[in-house]
Write a protein that holds these residues in place. Structure first.
Motif, PDB file in Angstrom:
ATOM      1  N   GLY A 624       0.789  -1.158  -0.078  1.00 10.86           N
ATOM      2  CA  GLY A 624      -0.051  -0.033  -0.072  1.00 10.86           C
ATOM      3  C   GLY A 624       1.085   0.973  -0.160  1.00 10.86           C
ATOM      4  N   ALA A 625       0.358   2.183  -0.221  1.00  4.47           N
ATOM      5  CA  ALA A 625       0.886   3.733  -0.120  1.00  4.47           C
ATOM      6  C   ALA A 625       0.029   4.744   0.178  1.00  4.47           C
ATOM      7  N   ALA A 626       0.478   5.809   0.623  1.00  4.43           N
ATOM      8  CA  ALA A 626      -0.176   6.933   1.095  1.00  4.43           C
ATOM      9  C   ALA A 626       0.415   8.005   0.757  1.00  4.43           C
ATOM     10  N   VAL A 627      -0.326   9.249   0.457  1.00  7.23           N
ATOM     11  CA  VAL A 627       0.293  10.775   0.344  1.00  7.23           C
ATOM     12  C   VAL A 627      -0.277  11.438   1.500  1.00  7.23           C
ATOM     13  N   SER A 628       0.319  12.168   2.166  1.00  5.18           N
ATOM     14  CA  SER A 628      -0.109  12.942   3.230  1.00  5.18           C
ATOM     15  C   SER A 628       0.563  14.490   3.146  1.00  5.18           C
ATOM     16  N   GLU A 629      -0.725  15.397   3.327  1.00  2.00           N
ATOM     17  CA  GLU A 629      -0.221  16.848   3.277  1.00  2.00           C
ATOM     18  C   GLU A 629      -0.561  17.328   4.627  1.00  2.00           C
ATOM     19  N   VAL A 630       0.110  18.153   5.147  1.00  2.00           N
ATOM     20  CA  VAL A 630      -0.199  18.700   6.407  1.00  2.00           C
ATOM     21  C   VAL A 630       0.017  20.218   6.424  1.00  2.00           C
ATOM     22  N   SER A 631      -0.323  20.895   7.310  1.00  2.00           N
ATOM     23  CA  SER A 631      -0.133  22.354   7.740  1.00  2.00           C
ATOM     24  C   SER A 631       0.459  22.470   9.193  1.00  2.00           C
ATOM     25  N   VAL A 632       1.538  23.202   9.453  1.00  2.00           N
ATOM     26  CA  VAL A 632       2.099  23.066  10.709  1.00  2.00           C
ATOM     27  C   VAL A 632       1.997  24.753  11.046  1.00  2.00           C
ATOM     28  N   ASP A 633       1.888  25.103  12.286  1.00  2.00           N
ATOM     29  CA  ASP A 633       2.013  26.310  12.829  1.00  2.00           C
ATOM     30  C   ASP A 633       3.348  26.354  13.748  1.00  2.00           C
ATOM     31  N   THR A 634       4.289  27.262  12.906  1.00  2.00           N
ATOM     32  CA  THR A 634       5.618  27.158  13.535  1.00  2.00           C
ATOM     33  C   THR A 634       5.970  27.927  14.759  1.00  2.00           C
ATOM     34  N   LEU A 635       4.673  28.674  15.089  1.00  2.00           N
ATOM     35  CA  LEU A 635       4.961  29.058  16.364  1.00  2.00           C
ATOM     36  C   LEU A 635       4.615  28.377  17.640  1.00  2.00           C
ATOM     37  N   THR A 636       3.707  27.459  17.547  1.00  2.00           N
ATOM     38  CA  THR A 636       3.266  26.815  18.463  1.00  2.00           C
ATOM     39  C   THR A 636       3.575  25.207  18.582  1.00  2.00           C
ATOM     40  N   GLY A 637       3.771  24.700  17.135  1.00  2.00           N
ATOM     41  CA  GLY A 637       4.153  23.361  16.843  1.00  2.00           C
ATOM     42  C   GLY A 637       2.711  22.681  16.467  1.00  2.00           C
ATOM     43  N   GLU A 638       1.556  23.213  16.617  1.00  2.00           N
ATOM     44  CA  GLU A 638       0.246  22.821  16.181  1.00  2.00           C
ATOM     45  C   GLU A 638       0.071  22.320  14.809  1.00  2.00           C
ATOM     46  N   TYR A 639      -0.725  21.360  14.655  1.00  2.63           N
ATOM     47  CA  TYR A 639      -0.756  20.928  13.020  1.00  2.63           C
ATOM     48  C   TYR A 639      -1.972  20.463  12.561  1.00  2.63           C
ATOM     49  N   MET A 640      -2.318  20.258  11.192  1.00  3.62           N
ATOM     50  CA  MET A 640      -3.501  19.701  10.876  1.00  3.62           C
ATOM     51  C   MET A 640      -3.160  18.834   9.517  1.00  3.62           C
ATOM     52  N   VAL A 641      -3.879  17.779   9.458  1.00  2.00           N
ATOM     53  CA  VAL A 641      -3.622  16.618   8.142  1.00  2.00           C
ATOM     54  C   VAL A 641      -4.697  17.187   7.289  1.00  2.00           C
ATOM     55  N   ASP A 642      -4.404  17.856   6.499  1.00  2.00           N
ATOM     56  CA  ASP A 642      -5.028  18.635   5.156  1.00  2.00           C
ATOM     57  C   ASP A 642      -5.807  17.515   4.133  1.00  2.00           C
ATOM     58  N   ARG A 643      -5.003  16.497   3.963  1.00  2.02           N
ATOM     59  CA  ARG A 643      -5.478  15.805   2.864  1.00  2.02           C
ATOM     60  C   ARG A 643      -4.634  14.588   2.931  1.00  2.02           C
ATOM     61  N   VAL A 644      -5.271  13.423   2.758  1.00  2.52           N
ATOM     62  CA  VAL A 644      -4.509  12.008   2.430  1.00  2.52           C
ATOM     63  C   VAL A 644      -4.992  11.113   1.418  1.00  2.52           C
ATOM     64  N   ASP A 645      -4.254  10.773   0.658  1.00  2.00           N
ATOM     65  CA  ASP A 645      -4.687   9.812  -0.434  1.00  2.00           C
ATOM     66  C   ASP A 645      -4.182   8.518  -0.208  1.00  2.00           C
ATOM     67  N   VAL A 646      -4.873   7.290  -0.474  1.00  2.00           N
ATOM     68  CA  VAL A 646      -4.206   6.085  -0.108  1.00  2.00           C
ATOM     69  C   VAL A 646      -4.652   5.047  -1.359  1.00  2.00           C
ATOM     70  N   LEU A 647      -3.710   4.172  -1.658  1.00  2.00           N
ATOM     71  CA  LEU A 647      -4.215   3.172  -2.480  1.00  2.00           C
ATOM     72  C   LEU A 647      -3.502   1.873  -1.716  1.00  2.00           C
ATOM     73  N   HIS A 648      -4.574   0.985  -1.468  1.00  2.00           N
ATOM     74  CA  HIS A 648      -3.944  -0.206  -0.678  1.00  2.00           C
ATOM     75  C   HIS A 648      -4.474  -1.522  -1.587  1.00  2.00           C
ATOM     76  N   ASP A 649      -3.444  -2.398  -1.150  1.00  2.00           N
ATOM     77  CA  ASP A 649      -3.622  -3.768  -1.776  1.00  2.00           C
ATOM     78  C   ASP A 649      -4.358  -4.812  -0.867  1.00  2.00           C
ATOM     79  N   VAL A 650      -5.522  -5.113  -1.193  1.00  2.00           N
ATOM     80  CA  VAL A 650      -5.981  -6.216  -0.410  1.00  2.00           C
ATOM     81  C   VAL A 650      -6.292  -7.407  -1.201  1.00  2.00           C
ATOM     82  N   GLY A 651      -5.640  -7.665  -2.164  1.00  2.00           N
ATOM     83  CA  GLY A 651      -5.721  -8.627  -3.266  1.00  2.00           C
ATOM     84  C   GLY A 651      -6.999  -8.457  -3.914  1.00  2.00           C
TER      85      GLY A 651
END
Lengths: 783, 496
Positions: A624-651
């Protein structure tokens, strides 16, 4: 006889590969699915609570339980001496895990006694009234302490080696060393541990327990009581989540309930509250990984040495196979021409760590992916390019042998990654992220694509077996039982689909029944993602036997050949005639044909020699594989996961709806492990994060804001698995390594992407901010 | 004591119940599971964090026109005491499906979208989504996530649950399908009849549970029992019972007292009665102080916000309570009442030391007054936690400044939680700002003053170093935002 073919449907409901809802979905939403605490209690049921110690390492000098016993409503107090036969529930037979501490306390919160009372409330209150006198002993809380104290192991370490890693490292044009801390994880199954023991005649006891491993509970209860296994029946209809936390950890509650039930001749229930559950049961192992990689100027890996030191806790439990599996996955999808991997299963004065979805594999893989990151940042390249350069090759590439000398024969990682890279628009989005970061002062973004290759099979070869029991009743309804346990992953549904498909009957004719050691014996834990693979095949085998008998009967009765008897939607076609399934069953019964069968399956092809570090421990790999995109607040270290795309193999998916659910759920659970879920012990070895108020698993608002999950629909298992499907439980848990790497990229944007941020996990806002600060000061030494 | 004063009476699904033999700390969850065998409602954590025990509680309240309406809120049954339920309608998951087994649209959507796996959290999630379904027929993703903030699911990753919520919102079969809609008029009439007209006192052995009728009655009760535990939302006291197994006696329930539900807005400011829940205060506070609205959205989960009160958050004196810092920065005052009368004091003076507040025996917090923000002043409150939502603050900073026309800082009030043993002003930082031009240089200089104001501890929520660094950086965020720069992440632009 019904000869019409017109009004009948030509297909059945609930065949294999159909996206059926979970078999209990209706009951789940209506609140009518019974968990053990919901079952009507036998009259006179008593309730137990654990008495916990409050030292990490100490000798018990005196245990004054008089106040405990004196509380009105308390019926009895159990200590180690009250175990009738053996105070031992060590799953690997090392005799290192007592039911109750016997004179020696080895972790803060280790149970030393148990209270049995008329109500749960009284038991809980009484359990806090003990006066225990201790003599403190030296304590090793974490890996560093354990190494400093001499590095005692709870189980023998493993080495996987191929080629000349040391020599090639010395000769490599480039070389990097680093260290990564990988945190553990609490399972946080929503239903905590629970066991209800009901005494029977003679030496019998029936135990209802929330466990992934009924046969082991049976063994342990029998061992503690000193009765044969045939006196103990263990049942489990469903768990409210398991995730590995109920593979061995339910033994203690079942054993105590059974001991008390035998002693008092009354039903006894143990349901620890959340805090006791989190304090007294094991978790995912945390690791300290030291790595040393040699590579060329392009980024091609030449040699890897890595050591995986794990906090195992005070006893072995499953730490041997867990730390082994870490090494089995340190390569992830990458070919290491020369490699030497070592494990250090360290003894610590903490709760004994245990199985958790992925079983060491995630930690192994995370260390491997850190190595890729290091190379990429050292060379100033996109980590995806480094990944592609190092993927295992095809058959004749000479680059397809793992560190354990198994040849990777079913490699589809390149196709998975290429398709995902295109469908997620990875390259353009990465350019956009870099562009965004140029103009944004506080908020920074990151994006990463990471692959997963996960080995499927228990590495202890003999565990790869399963049984099923199938009855066909004369009304054409089917009773299904197998060794798999249902913890939400849908194994009951999938195996029922196998039967529906085999008999060609609607799935509502199949009754799924609670897993019990009385029907299918000597089962393996429902673990290692193997539930559907093993039990599906066992059920298939049982159906095959019954069908063969029905076919032989039909051929004889209808005076035709076996080839002319086929199972079609709720019917059997016998020559030119279409006979309802039920009718054939009734006729077969009348002719005294056996309509019940025990099925069995043992995974072929696998073998593993731990002493030489060679073999084929895995039947196949899931990818399987995933692409993740995040945003980070460099003043506090807080972050958010903006988008994830997954393609996974279950046969070829047995049930795409359930499998997508496993991928989504596994992703978010893995993301929790890597981001907000932090286990925190204080200097006394007390776990201070022992409830959801302090231990933070993901919420709905933490899941990726855009979350695209696809199964690789073109994939078919190259091996002869049930319906050519692949296991799905564990592999998706590692997809969110992409989240950590995306966070890394956002962090290193403050250093122009030239330094590997070396983010330890969980990458809490604090760790992210401190990494930002570290990189900023590296960049410009002035404040 | 006559019968009417000695029992808690409420409607449970469609049955009226009167509980007269009850401990003051008996929880609704134990009552449902152990005494009524309604086992659909689960215990996951017994501390109001996981939501597996979510049920709806309906109660009568006056709307804007003064008419009585029946409103339902999701609550955590695990920390809700029976004593708080008089004249309410408790709705559990068993009430949703029809007798013939047909599921409610919310339940059916959860099946259709594969929203359950292990199923243990599911009844609680169904109830939270049902609460949303009743209140909102076009929920945004932000609204759905907010409704689910108090529900943990370990299996699904939530995506199918959110999809189910969206789909269910569109499913509106005839009103008769919904059990609450079906019985609304009857329930209103029955709840009116259940309303207490005198003090409820239930004794059980040594234990005593008291539900006063009004504020004057409460003052009298507290004069007689100065050591009583006052319970409004029980989001804090609940854990004393379920986790610490503390025996509380007597317990006085104030959530039904109408005068303490006051929420009055005037030009001078906002008066918030001690019994006003976060949910009830949300609209008024978020209109007056938008960043406070966003902060409230991150306090607990929906169930906790429906139960928990600002008055309680003040009265319990926690150093990590989320409402005191912004209220101190806004110069709020608190009013305490006893049988001797009332007195008011600045909120910051109420917090004396860790675990010690300026509340005399027999006194209760009656209300808090939040002065309106003068035109031209800037205010913001920022919470930092390990997990964004439904987490306890690692630190929380509130900032308020006034600038002169020449851009100099004329006044500054800054308060933090999580940085000291009480919610505390950053007076050194304030001093470093006042009189200075509102500039990045001033901010950088003032950041150092945090070291004077605070010596935070290290614990599982954050290290001392992180707390200090983040506090300094929050001042920078406040400045940057005042210049129009984006210095904060937002998952959704709209307030849910």
């Amino acid at each position: 006889m019904d000869k019409s073919t017109f009004e009948d449907r030509s297909t059945i409901t609930g065949a294999m590969h159909a996206p059926l809802p979970h078999d209990s979905a209706h009951k789940h939403v209506a609140g009518t699915a019974d968990y053990i605490d919901d079952m009507p209690e036998p009259v006179g049921t008593l309730h137990g609570a654990l008495g916990l110690t409050d030292r990490a390492s100490a000798e018990i000098l005196e245990m004054d339980l008089s106040a405990v016993a004196a509380l009105p409503g308390v019926v009895c107090v159990l200590t180690a001496e009250d175990m009738p036969h053996a105070n031992d529930i060590s799953p690997t037979h090392l005799h290192d895990e007592p039911v109750l501490a016997d004179g020696l306390v080895q972790f803060h919160g280790q149970p030393a006694f148990a209270v049995i009372a008329e109500t749960r409330d009284i038991a809980r209150r009484a359990a806090r009234m003990a006066r225990i006198t201790y003599r403190d002993l030296p304590a090793a809380i974490d890996v560093a302490d354990a190494i400093a104290a001499g590095g005692e192991f709870v189980t023998p370490p493993l080495t996987l080696a191929r080629g000349d890693a040391e020599g090639e490292l010395a000769r490599a044009p480039r070389r990097l060393k680093g260290r990564m801390r990988i945190g553990g994880q609490e399972h946080f199954y929503l239903e905590g541990h629970i066991a209800l023991a009901i005494p029977g005649e003679d030496d019998e006891v029936t135990v209802w327990v929330s466990t992934q491993h009924p046969s082991e509970v049976q063994r342990m209860v029998a061992q503690v009581l000193g009765v044969p296994a045939n006196a103990v029946t263990v049942n489990v209809r469903r768990m409210g989540g398991g995730f590995g936390g109920k593979e061995t950890q339910g033994n203690q509650f079942a054993a105590l309930a059974a001991v008390a039930a035998r002693k008092l001749r009354r039903a006894v229930k143990f349901r620890p509250d959340r805090d006791d559950d989190m304090t007294a049961t094991g978790k995912r192992h945390d690791f300290l990984v030291d790595y040393d990689v040699g590579f060329d100027d392009e980024g091609r890996i030449l040699a890897v040495e890595a050591n995986y030191a794990a906090r195992c806790g005070y006893s072995a439990d499953l730490s041997g196979p867990v730390t082994d599996r870490a090494l089995f996955h340190a390569d992830n999808a990458y070919f290491y021409p020369h490699v030497r991997l070592t494990s250090q299963p360290l003894k610590t004065n903490t709760v004994s760590n245990t199985a958790f979805r992925g079983f060491g594999g995630p930690q192994g893989m995370l260390g491997g992916e850190r190595i890729i990151e290091e190379i990429a940042y050292a060379l100033g390249k996109d980590p995806l390019d480094i990944r592609k350069l190092n993927f295992y090759g095809d058959k004749d590439s000479g680059r397809n042998v793992t560190p354990y000398h198994q040849t990777v024969e079913d490699n589809i990682i390149s196709r998975i990654v290429d398709e995902l890279e295109a469908s997620a628009d990875y390259r353009a989005r990465r350019a956009a992220v870099i562009d965004f970061n140029r103009s944004s002062r506080v908020i920074r973004k990151g994006i990463a694509l990471t692959p997963v290759k996960f080995g499927i099979s228990f590495t202890l070869t003999h565990l790869n077996q399963a049984g099923a029991l199938v009855h066909v009743y004369t009304d054409g309804s089917v009773h299904l039982n197998h060794g798999g346990t249902e913890m939400g992953q849908g194994v009951y549904t999938k195996v029922a689909q196998v039967l529906a498909e085999s008999f060609q009957i609607d799935i509502d004719r199949v009754k799924i029944t609670a897993t019990t050691t009385g029907k299918v014996p000597n089962t393996s834990a429902t673990a290692a993602s193997s539930g559907s693979d093993l039990n599906g095949m066992a059920a298939f085998d049982a159906a095959r036997q019954i069908k063969e008998r029905l076919v032989a009967f039909a051929a004889e009765r209808w005076q035709t050949t076996a080839e002319n008897v086929t199972f079609v939607a709720n019917h059997v076609r016998i020559g030119e005639e279409l006979v309802p399934f039920t009718e054939l069953v009734q006729q077969a019964y009348g002719a005294r044909v056996q309509l019940s069968a025990a099925g069995f399956y043992a995974t072929p092809k696998i073998h593993w020699d731990r002493t030489t570090g060679r073999g084929n421990p895995f039947y196949y790999f899931a990818y399987g594989a995933a692409v993740s995109e995040v945003s980070v607040d460099t003043l506090t270290g807080e972050y958010m996961v903006d988008r994830v795309d997954v393609l996974h193999d279950v046969g070829r998916s047995l049930n795409p709806a359930i499998d997508v659910g496993q991928v989504e759920g596994g992703f978010v659970q893995g993301m929790g492990w890597l981001t907000t879920e932090e286990l925190w012990w204080d200097e006394k070895g007390r776990l201070r994060t022992h409830a959801p108020s302090t231990y933070k698993i993901p919420l709905a608002s933490d899941r990726p804001k855009i979350f695209n999950v696809r199964l690789a629909e073109w994939s078919e298992n190259a091996e002869m698995t049930i319906g050519r499907s692949k296991a799905v439980g564990e592999p998706p848990l590692m997809l969110p390594i992409s989240v950590v790497e995306a966070l890394s990229m956002a962090v290193t944007s403050v250093a122009d992407y030239r330094a590997c941020p070396r983010l330890d996990t969980p990458a809490t806002p604090e760790r992210v901010l401190l990494a930002v600060e570290r990189l900023k000061t590296q960049q410009c030494p002035s404040p | 004591m006559d019968q009417s004063s000695g029992s808690i009476r409420f409607i449970l699904n469609d049955t009226e119940v009167a509980v007269s033999d009850v401990a003051p700390t008996a929880t609704l969850l134990d009552y449902l599971r152990l005494e009524r065998r309604l086992t659909g409602t689960k215990e996951g954590c017994a501390e109001g964090d996981c939501g597996a025990c979510t049920v709806l509680v309906g109660r009568l309240a006056k709307d804007g026109q003064g008419d009585e309406t029946l409103a339902y809120e999701s609550v955590n049954a695990c920390i809700r005491f029976l004593g708080s339920l008089n004249a309410t309608h408790v709705v559990t998951v068993e009430h949703l499906a029809r007798k013939d087994g047909r599921l409610h649209p919310v339940q059916q959507a959860m099946v259709d979208f594969h929203g359950s796996q292990c199923g243990f959290c599911t009844p609680g999630i169904v109830m939270s989504l049902y609460g949303l379904w009743l209140a909102n027929d076009k929920p945004s993703r932000a609204a759905i996530e907010k409704a689910l903030q108090g529900n943990l699911c370990r299996c699904t990753g939530y995506e199918p649950i959110v999809r189910a919520a969206e789909a269910a919102a569109r499913e509106r079969p005839s009103a008769l399908f919904d059990p609450i809609a079906r019985a609304r008029e009857t329930v209103i009439a029955r709840l009116k009849a259940l309303r207490q007209d005198k003090t409820i006192v239930i004794r059980r052995g040594e234990d005593c549970l008291i539900v006063p009728v009004d504020a004057a009655d409460l003052a009298r009760v507290l004069a007689d029992h100065p050591d009583a535990t006052i319970v409004a939302g029980s989001t804090d006291v609940g854990l004393w019972v379920t986790k610490q197994l503390r025996s509380l006696n007597p317990v006085v329930f104030i959530n039904g007292i109408a005068e303490l539900q006051r929420l009055e807005s005037s030009e001078a400011g906002l008066t918030i009665g001690a019994g006003v829940s976060y949910t009830a205060a949300f609209e008024a506070l978020s209109a007056a102080y938008p960043t406070l609205g966003r902060l409230i959205e991150r306090i607990g989960g929906e169930q906790i916000r429906n139960m928990g009160t600002i008055g309680g958050n003040i009265a319990n004196g926690s150093p990590i309570g989320d409402s005191p810092p912004p209220l101190i920065a806004l110069a709020a005052t608190v009013t305490l009442r006893s049988s001797d009368g009332t007195r008011s004091l600045p909120l910051e003076d109420f917090f004396i030391a860790y675990g010690r507040q300026d509340r005399k025996p027999g006194e209760f917090v009656e209300s808090v007054f939040v002065p309106a923000l003068p035109a031209g002043e800037r205010f913001a409150a920022y919470k930092i936690s390990k997990r964004r939502d439904e987490d306890i603050s690692a630190l929380l900073g509130a900032f308020r400044i006034a600038l002169a026309p020449d851009n100099r800082v004329t006044s500054a009030r800054i308060a933090f939680g999580g940085m000291a043993a009480t919610p505390k002003r950053a007076k050194a930082v304030e001093a470093a700002l006042i009189g200075q031009p509102w500039s990045e240089e001033t901010i950088r200089a003032a950041q150092a003053a945090f070291d004077t104001d605070y010596q935070p501890i290290t614990d599982w929520r954050a290290t001392s170093a992180y707390r200090l660094l983040a506090a300094k950086n929050l001042l920078m965020r406040f400045f940057l935002e005042s210049t129009g720069e984006t210095a904060q992440l937002r998952r959704f632009e709209e307030v849910a």
